[in-house]
Motif scaffolding. Structure first.
Motif, mmCIF file in Angstrom:
data_model
loop_
_atom_site.group_PDB
_atom_site.id
_atom_site.type_symbol
_atom_site.label_atom_id
_atom_site.label_comp_id
_atom_site.label_asym_id
_atom_site.label_seq_id
_atom_site.Cartn_x
_atom_site.Cartn_y
_atom_site.Cartn_z
ATOM 1 N N ASP A 1 0.769 -1.638 -0.234
ATOM 2 C CA ASP A 1 -0.132 -0.366 0.361
ATOM 3 C C ASP A 1 0.978 1.192 -0.211
ATOM 4 O O ASP A 1 1.968 1.027 0.361
ATOM 5 C CB ASP A 1 -1.380 -0.231 1.362
ATOM 6 N N THR A 2 0.502 2.198 -0.029
ATOM 7 C CA THR A 2 1.136 3.774 -0.256
ATOM 8 C C THR A 2 0.331 4.459 0.669
ATOM 9 O O THR A 2 -0.608 4.684 0.939
ATOM 10 C CB THR A 2 0.341 4.598 -1.496
ATOM 11 N N GLU A 3 0.855 5.300 1.635
ATOM 12 C CA GLU A 3 0.938 6.058 2.906
ATOM 13 C C GLU A 3 1.453 7.014 2.803
ATOM 14 O O GLU A 3 2.724 6.999 2.428
ATOM 15 C CB GLU A 3 1.661 5.191 4.075
ATOM 16 N N LEU A 4 0.894 8.080 3.245
ATOM 17 C CA LEU A 4 1.136 9.652 3.275
ATOM 18 C C LEU A 4 0.942 10.050 5.333
ATOM 19 O O LEU A 4 0.423 9.297 5.632
ATOM 20 C CB LEU A 4 -0.163 10.752 3.148
ATOM 21 N N LEU A 5 2.335 9.577 5.117
ATOM 22 C CA LEU A 5 2.387 10.805 6.557
ATOM 23 C C LEU A 5 3.186 12.058 6.731
ATOM 24 O O LEU A 5 3.229 12.889 5.758
ATOM 25 C CB LEU A 5 3.766 10.100 7.161
ATOM 26 N N VAL A 6 2.062 12.521 8.739
ATOM 27 C CA VAL A 6 2.046 13.810 8.590
ATOM 28 C C VAL A 6 2.531 13.908 9.968
ATOM 29 O O VAL A 6 2.051 13.127 10.764
ATOM 30 C CB VAL A 6 0.456 14.912 8.234
ATOM 31 N N ALA A 7 3.593 14.890 9.906
ATOM 32 C CA ALA A 7 3.954 14.685 11.338
ATOM 33 C C ALA A 7 3.881 16.364 11.783
ATOM 34 O O ALA A 7 4.448 17.407 10.957
ATOM 35 C CB ALA A 7 5.106 13.914 11.842
ATOM 36 N N ASN A 8 3.795 16.521 13.405
ATOM 37 C CA ASN A 8 4.151 17.602 13.853
ATOM 38 C C ASN A 8 4.671 17.591 15.152
ATOM 39 O O ASN A 8 4.587 15.780 15.863
ATOM 40 C CB ASN A 8 3.077 18.245 13.614
ATOM 41 N N PRO A 9 5.327 18.353 15.903
ATOM 42 C CA PRO A 9 6.295 17.990 17.040
ATOM 43 C C PRO A 9 4.525 18.700 17.989
ATOM 44 O O PRO A 9 4.364 19.687 18.122
ATOM 45 C CB PRO A 9 6.757 19.525 17.160
#
Length: 419
Positions: A335-343
């Motif tokens: 699968d294709t995964e989008l990751l979004v991260a913030n402190p």
């Protein structure tokens, strides 16, 4: 013996249609008050066009001119005022001698609904929850082979009224309106104290973590983040320090490209490093840039004279100007995964509205979300909030190609940054 709440926070409409609203906070000072104010303004979908901050260490006076980020978001101005008042210390004289009582953790509720899948469903539900001032602590979204969606939202109520039938009825009514006839079931109940509503640690491979949480830009990262068109502007970010203008304060002059939540990011960074603002001037944006002057002191009330500490704070501020949100597309098995991260703030709170904006970006791109999760991850000596979206490959983008992935990352990050 004190100032009434109506005088502690005032919100005034602009004189003409389209003019900014003016928020004034006039109350005793406390550590992190500026961060609380900016987080709340961001949480209500507002943009700070300009502002002034002043404090003598005991009393603070803050004036902010704000406008809604989007005309589709209905701002509850009275609720905003009540939330801001709740952060302000008591105006009684006892404030100076008695520390404020510790805040109680909000009750966590489980919102569970099952419905037929459709494009943009997750964003539409998230948008309603934001308008209702319900915080999404964690989410688990699963799509079944028969095109049904089972969504589990672990939420808290900013109004602390979700235990009442009236508040629950309002939530049910708004959700049924957005779900329509596709809704099969919808339930709301108090989550168990030991339930998985707690922040769950995300499992990320070392290679992906190294790229997602890198403390500096690399050529590879710039390519993967699809920011080549913006790098020239972003490299203009600068922080100049001057200790000669004030006998008791250090002047930080910040010049950078503006983005959604910039003032929040600055306040969060300073709070995390025990630096307080005595006076700050936030002028209007000029050609997409901000020039901000901040007179700062350390927690002990002294200037910042240690060169290493000065360099470290400047470096952290620059990173927040360049890279406050991390966006990456990776393979997760087939699968294709989008990751979004913030402190995450030192208090443990995450950045407001990230899940809302990420799902909006995917809706605009016409990409369905097969599953979604929110978790925490520790890297680079700090904690991060990580949003994970498995993307449905039945869309106009060839998710296996580098160019398509870069386009998606670019569009998602631009919406998150307000560009």
């Amino acid at each position: 013996m004190g100032i009434p709440n109506d005088d502690t926070v005032s919100i005034e409409r602009g004189k003409k249609s389209g003019d900014p609203w003016v928020i004034t906070v006039n109350c005793p000072d406390k550590s992190g008050l500026g961060l609380d104010i900016c987080r709340t303004i961001l949480d209500f979908g507002l943009f700070i066009s300009k502002g002034d901050v002043s404090t003598d260490g005991k009393w603070c006076y803050v004036v902010l001119w704000v406008v809604p980020h989007s005309s589709t978001y209905a701002v509850r101005w009275e609720n905003l005022k009540e939330r801001l008042v709740s952060f302000c210390p008591s105006c009684s004289l006892s404030f100076y001698y008695t520390p404020p009582p510790p805040s109680k953790s909000s009750a966590v509720y489980l919102l569970k609904f099952c419905c037929l899948d459709r494009r943009g469903l997750l964003y539409d539900v998230t948008h309603v929850l934001c308008e209702l001032e319900l915080n999404i602590e964690r989410v688990k979204v699963t799509t079944t082979p028969d095109d049904r969606v089972l969504d589990l939202f672990f939420i808290t109520d900013n109004l602390e009224l979700l235990h009442t039938k009236e508040r629950q009825g309002e939530a049910y009514e708004r959700l049924r309106c957005v779900l329509g006839e596709s809704c099969i079931s919808c339930e709301l109940q108090l989550a168990d104290s030991h339930h998985e509503a707690r922040k769950r640690t995300s499992s990320i491979s070392p290679a992906v973590a190294e790229e997602l949480f890198a403390s500096e830009y690399s050529k590879k990262e710039c390519h993967m983040q699809a920011l080549s068109a913006d790098l020239t502007l972003l490299k203009k970010a600068a922080v100049n320090v001057d200790n000669s203008l004030s006998p008791s304060h250090t002047l930080f002059q910040i010049h950078c490209v503006d983005h959604k939540g910039l003032i929040y990011d600055i306040m969060r960074t300073l709070k995390d490093h025990d630096v307080k603002i005595s006076y700050g001037r936030i002028p209007e944006v000029t050609k997409g840039h901000r020039d901000i002057d901040l007179f700062l002191q350390q927690k002990d009330g002294k200037k910042i004279l240690d060169p290493e500490r000065e360099y470290f704070i400047c470096s952290c501020l620059k990173m927040e100007m360049l890279h406050p949100l991390r966006v990456l597309i990776v393979n997760r098995g087939p699968d294709t995964e989008l990751l979004v991260a913030n402190p995450v703030e030192s208090s443990g709170r995450g950045r407001p509205r990230v899940f809302h904006d990420a799902t909006l970006a995917l809706k605009k791109l016409g990409i369905c979300i097969f599953s979604a999760e929110i978790g925490r991850y520790s890297a680079s000596d700090r904690e991060w909030e990580v949003y994970r979206f498995l993307l449905d490959e039945n869309c106009e983008y060839q998710l296996t190609t580098t160019s398509a992935r870069n386009q998606i990352v670019d569009r998602v990050r631009r919406l998150l940054m307000g560009w």
